[in-house]
Design a protein around this motif. Structure first.
Motif, mmCIF file in Angstrom:
data_model
loop_
_atom_site.group_PDB
_atom_site.id
_atom_site.type_symbol
_atom_site.label_atom_id
_atom_site.label_comp_id
_atom_site.label_asym_id
_atom_site.label_seq_id
_atom_site.Cartn_x
_atom_site.Cartn_y
_atom_site.Cartn_z
ATOM 1 N N LYS A 148 69.410 13.894 34.349
ATOM 2 C CA LYS A 148 70.353 15.003 34.522
ATOM 3 C C LYS A 148 71.761 14.664 34.041
ATOM 4 O O LYS A 148 72.564 15.562 33.810
ATOM 5 N N ASP A 149 72.085 13.380 33.895
ATOM 6 C CA ASP A 149 73.456 12.996 33.562
ATOM 7 C C ASP A 149 73.632 12.588 32.097
ATOM 8 O O ASP A 149 74.675 12.062 31.721
ATOM 9 N N HIS A 150 72.639 12.827 31.274
ATOM 10 C CA HIS A 150 72.705 12.578 29.829
ATOM 11 C C HIS A 150 72.049 13.748 29.117
ATOM 12 O O HIS A 150 71.003 14.239 29.564
ATOM 13 N N SER A 151 72.640 14.182 28.013
ATOM 14 C CA SER A 151 71.940 15.142 27.161
ATOM 15 C C SER A 151 70.845 14.377 26.448
ATOM 16 O O SER A 151 71.086 13.277 25.941
ATOM 17 N N TRP A 152 69.639 14.931 26.435
ATOM 18 C CA TRP A 152 68.530 14.221 25.809
ATOM 19 C C TRP A 152 67.644 15.175 25.026
ATOM 20 O O TRP A 152 67.641 16.386 25.250
ATOM 21 N N HIS A 153 66.908 14.581 24.108
ATOM 22 C CA HIS A 153 65.981 15.329 23.258
ATOM 23 C C HIS A 153 64.872 14.369 22.846
ATOM 24 O O HIS A 153 65.135 13.201 22.577
ATOM 25 N N ILE A 154 63.664 14.867 22.783
ATOM 26 C CA ILE A 154 62.550 14.064 22.265
ATOM 27 C C ILE A 154 62.076 14.712 20.975
ATOM 28 O O ILE A 154 61.983 15.934 20.879
ATOM 29 N N GLN A 155 61.816 13.878 19.969
ATOM 30 C CA GLN A 155 61.426 14.355 18.648
ATOM 31 C C GLN A 155 60.207 13.583 18.165
ATOM 32 O O GLN A 155 60.242 12.363 18.077
ATOM 33 N N ALA A 156 59.140 14.305 17.883
ATOM 34 C CA ALA A 156 57.974 13.676 17.260
ATOM 35 C C ALA A 156 58.357 13.262 15.850
ATOM 36 O O ALA A 156 59.097 13.979 15.165
ATOM 37 N N CYS A 157 57.878 12.098 15.414
ATOM 38 C CA CYS A 157 58.240 11.645 14.075
ATOM 39 C C CYS A 157 57.214 10.666 13.523
ATOM 40 O O CYS A 157 56.337 10.176 14.234
ATOM 41 N N CYS A 158 57.377 10.409 12.251
ATOM 42 C CA CYS A 158 56.613 9.376 11.552
ATOM 43 C C CYS A 158 57.608 8.603 10.696
ATOM 44 O O CYS A 158 58.120 9.135 9.709
#
Length: 179
Positions: A148-158
């Motif tokens: 909750k205290d960090h902006s985050w994002h997950i991205q699938a990648c190769c």
């Protein structure tokens, strides 16, 4: 006056943004770094210490630190945290056995004062490998929604093809521009 100068310099892309790339050994950190630098696969050996490269992309100037992920080196990660604006965690999407270790390392990092304002981008790497975990599955296993205290994002990648890497970097850019 200093704030005004920093905003003006930011418009011209001269503000350096410190990014550290971490993850367990063999996750693809160095391959990702050199995809950003050269847009091609560079055959690497395990990183002992760190690699650092400057990347200029769309009026942003990133200084990216790729830090070795072997267990014996993880205790040194904190020496790189000062002034970090974005933490990139690279996860090997095929390494189910060590995902709990990734989670422990992630939450340990997020509690560090030097990373209190850092963005978090998780690259779910090796999506090209049959049987790899999806980004959604990794997000659930890492319990990212509890952050909750960090902006985050997950991205699938190769990392080998570069697929997904610039989408992740685009998210970082948008977040940094909105600060």
């Amino acid at each position: 006056m200093g704030y005004l100068m920093s905003r003006l310099l930011g418009l011209f892309g001269t503000t350096e943004r410190k990014v550290i790339i971490v993850g367990l050994d063999n996750a693809g950190k160095t391959t990702i770094l050199y995809q950003f630098v050269m847009n091609e696969v560079v055959h690497t050996s395990p990183t002992i210490g760190s690699n650092v490269e400057e990347i200029k992309w769309k009026n942003m100037h990133f200084v990216m630190w790729d830090i070795g992920g072997q267990e014996s080196l993880r205790s040194t990660w904190a020496t790189y945290y000062a002034n970090t604006e974005c933490l990139i965690l690279v996860v090997d999407s095929t390494d189910r056995e060590r995902l709990s270790v990734c989670k422990d390392e992630l939450f340990s990092m997020l509690h560090q004062e030097d990373l209190s304002k850092a963005l978090l981008l998780v690259f779910a790497n090796k999506q090209d490998v049959k049987g790899s975990m999806s980004a959604a599955e990794i997000s659930q296993q890492l319990n990212l929604t509890s952050i909750k205290d960090h902006s985050w994002h997950i991205q699938a990648c190769c990392a080998l093809s570069g697929e997904g890497l610039y989408q992740g970097l685009e998210w970082v850019m948008q977040q940094l521009k909105n600060r």
